[in-house]
Design an enzyme around this catalytic site. Structure first.
Site, PDB file in Angstrom:
ATOM      1  CG  ASP A  46      -1.783   1.227   1.326  1.00  0.00           C
ATOM      2  OD1 ASP A  46      -2.633   1.405   0.439  1.00  0.00           O
ATOM      3  OD2 ASP A  46      -1.601   2.012   2.280  1.00  0.00           O
ATOM      4  CD  GLU A 105      -2.225   2.788  -3.418  1.00  0.00           C
ATOM      5  OE1 GLU A 105      -3.156   3.563  -3.674  1.00  0.00           O
ATOM      6  OE2 GLU A 105      -1.931   2.430  -2.267  1.00  0.00           O
TER       7      GLU A 105
END
Length: 611
Positions: free
Chosen positions: A258, A295
């Site tokens: 993330d 990401e």
């Protein structure tokens, strides 16, 4: 050395806690008996204790400096929530995936889901009966939003505070293992979404140890995780060990990292490189590959470049530019970061290279942004038309099904699945789920709850949102986000799902579409609202015309040597259209001819294949 509670069998468990600033530590067993076991400290600040006469399921805290009981930072189970005791886990499991090998990464079709809203039950076990449907659709990789233990029983997962403990209300680590094993039996890889840039605010007892965070850098969530300051070696071992845990203990195939742009590490060896080395080592040990997919909003190709060329060596990264270029053309939205997009030529460009902004000036950022990714294979980039962020961070959580007419949903699907990148679907998009995916929490701290409410309002102000977003703390907000699986088999919902399945079949079976390569394509704006995409591999050639308008468009086409056989027309009644008016075949050597494309048309022709 294994961190946390390492149950060895024969009623013996070895406890290891990294806490170099403590002067005293002990294991405080609280159930089924109350017992205090002192720990000894080594020269690196790790505390150790071997406890006998203990069974799996025993509950414990660590006692800090003889005064404070706190859960284990490496807890594998928190049955009483983030503030309760940790549980000793016996990781013995009857795995059936000894011969499992995932599909090679360039062939992955990812499906992002949130465990709590994917089924009415909201558990790992409840997902298992749905796996054959996903496989039949054409999906071969399941991506789970974070499952690390978070406060309460409903949350997106990005407020997790125990990175090693699978959420108890989902079924805990035992339920997760059953799901992973079932996925492998069904031919599906499992991607675990992990959060190494921050921990949530409630139940985050790592702050008290004084080593895990640094105020030298700031993130949207507060102080950054300490990857390069004093005491950072233990933090790095904590995170790398967590990656190994998901790979080796829980048998996951990949990690989605993330928001790595909020990971700060200015040491000579970046933590991302260390994670990539650990994944490679796990692969050598297990005899199968493990992948890391980042990401990032940096548009930085170094993320996926090999270390030999100065890269971090990760296997893939998301391309936000693809989503933004597609979303703005389909919806006309231009607020916030969408102001950098909106031209059809930008969508054409993002087919030719993964980023629109590759050291180009960004009006939204008011600076140059990104770098040239031309040396990186197309299959290292993940694209989508929807995901949890882009849907759930809207005030009303609208999916594209709530923003676009039905034909445009087919166009959005084709734009993603006919691209040369790794596609990711967001749960329910394949049948046009009409329910929103909203932001929800179940915190216990009233001040924190109010802070989240106010923070969301300020976030939406940047997008000029009118009206009031649903209360994130309300259970109704959570329930309103659950999928309605029955819709996928009826009416236009079923036709849309069949259209997705057909697109995925073409992607697999036509060599020109199966080859993920930016160099073997052209993308051209051939009319104000029409994009022409050409792809080829050896003798197989594909041409796609997509009309991004609510009105018909006429294009003059010269497809070249053929014949070109029609493979798919979104106007076909099978996909809920009004009937195809396009020719079944474009004849070899024909003169340039006008084609009238209906609103939101998708037309696919191929040469070098039978009709």
């Amino acid at each position: 050395m294994k961190l946390g509670a390492d149950y060895r069998g024969d009623r013996q468990c070895v406890f290891t806690l990294w806490a170099p600033l403590l002067k005293q530590a002990a294991v405080h067993l609280v159930a089924p008996e109350d017992r205090l076991v002192p720990m000894t400290r080594d020269e690196r600040g790790y505390w150790h204790a071997t406890v006998t006469d203990i069974d799996p399921g025993a509950l414990y805290f660590y006692r800090w400096d003889g005064e404070t009981d706190r859960p284990d930072p490496v807890s594998h189970s928190q049955p009483q929530g983030v503030h309760g005791p940790s549980r000793v886990v016996d990781h013995a499991f009857a795995w059936t995936d000894a011969g499992w090998r995932p599909t090679p990464l360039p062939q992955w079709v990812m499906y992002e889901l949130h465990v709590g809203t994917f089924t009415p039950e909201g558990t790992f076990d409840a997902i298992i009966p749905r796996l054959p449907e996903l496989r039949e659709l054409g999906v071969n990789a399941l991506e789970l939003l974070p499952v690390a233990q978070f406060p309460g029983d409903r949350n997106w997962g990005y407020d997790g505070v125990y990175p090693w403990a699978a959420q108890h209300s989902y079924g805990g680590v035992e339920g997760l293992k059953r799901l992973v094993d079932a996925c492998h039996r069904e031919g599906l890889a499992v991607i675990m979404d992990v959060v190494y840039n921050h921990l949530g605010p409630e139940g985050n007892y790592l702050w008290g140890l004084g080593t895990y965070f640094t105020n030298h850098y700031r993130t949207p969530w507060g102080d950054a995780v300490n990857y390069d300051g004093p005491h950072s070696p233990g933090v790095r071992e904590y995170v790398v060990g967590n990656a190994r845990y998901w790979f080796e203990t829980c048998h996951c195939d990949a990690l989605r990292l993330d928001a790595i742009h909020a990971i700060y590490d200015f040491g000579a060896r970046h933590i991302l490189s260390e994670l990539a080395e650990a994944a490679a080592d796990c692969g050598q040990r297990q005899g199968r590959p493990f992948y890391l997919i980042a990401e990032s909003d940096l548009n930085d190709p170094r993320i996926v470049r090999p270390p030999t060329t100065g890269g971090y060596g990760l296997d893939g990264q998301w391309s936000d530019d693809f989503h933004h270029a597609l979303h703005t053309i389909l919806t006309g939205e231009r607020h916030g970061y969408y102001e950098d997009f909106g031209a059809l030529e930008q969508l054409a460009q993002v087919y030719r290279r993964p980023f629109v902004y590759a050291w180009d000036y960004s009006p939204h950022r008011q600076r140059f942004h990104g770098d040239d990714p031309d040396d990186c294979p197309a299959w290292r980039f993940v694209v989508c038309s929807q995901n949890h962020d882009q849907v759930g961070n809207r005030a009303l959580g609208e999916r594209l099904s709530g923003l676009l007419p039905f034909p445009a949903l087919k166009l959005a699907a084709a734009a993603v699945l006919l691209s040369p990148y790794l596609p990711m679907l967001f749960m329910g998009e394949e049948y046009g789920e009409p329910r929103p995916f909203l932001y929800f929490i179940s915190h216990g701290d009233p001040a924190l709850i109010e802070g989240v409410r106010e923070g969301r309002k300020q976030e939406f102000a940047a997008f000029h949102v009118e009206g009031e977003a649903p209360d994130p703390q309300s259970e109704v907000t959570f329930e309103d986000s659950k999928l309605q699986w029955n819709l996928g088999k009826i009416g236009r919902h079923g036709q849309l799902r069949a259209f997705y399945r057909e697109l995925l079949r073409l992607r697999r079976e036509l060599p020109a579409l199966a080859r993920l390569d930016n160099a073997s394509l052209t993308a051209t704006v051939v009319a104000p609202t029409v994009l022409e995409l050409r792809r080829w591999c050896d003798d197989n050639r594909v041409v796609v015309w997509m009309n991004f308008a609510a009105e018909p468009a006429t294009v003059t086409v010269a497809p070249g040597a053929g014949p070109w056989n029609r493979q798919l027309d979104a106007a076909d009644p099978a996909w809920g259209g009004d009937g195809s008016t396009l020719p079944a075949q474009l004849v070899d050597g024909m003169a340039p001819n006008p084609l009238v494309l209906p609103p939101y048309a998708v037309a696919v022709y191929a040469a070098g294949v039978s009709a």
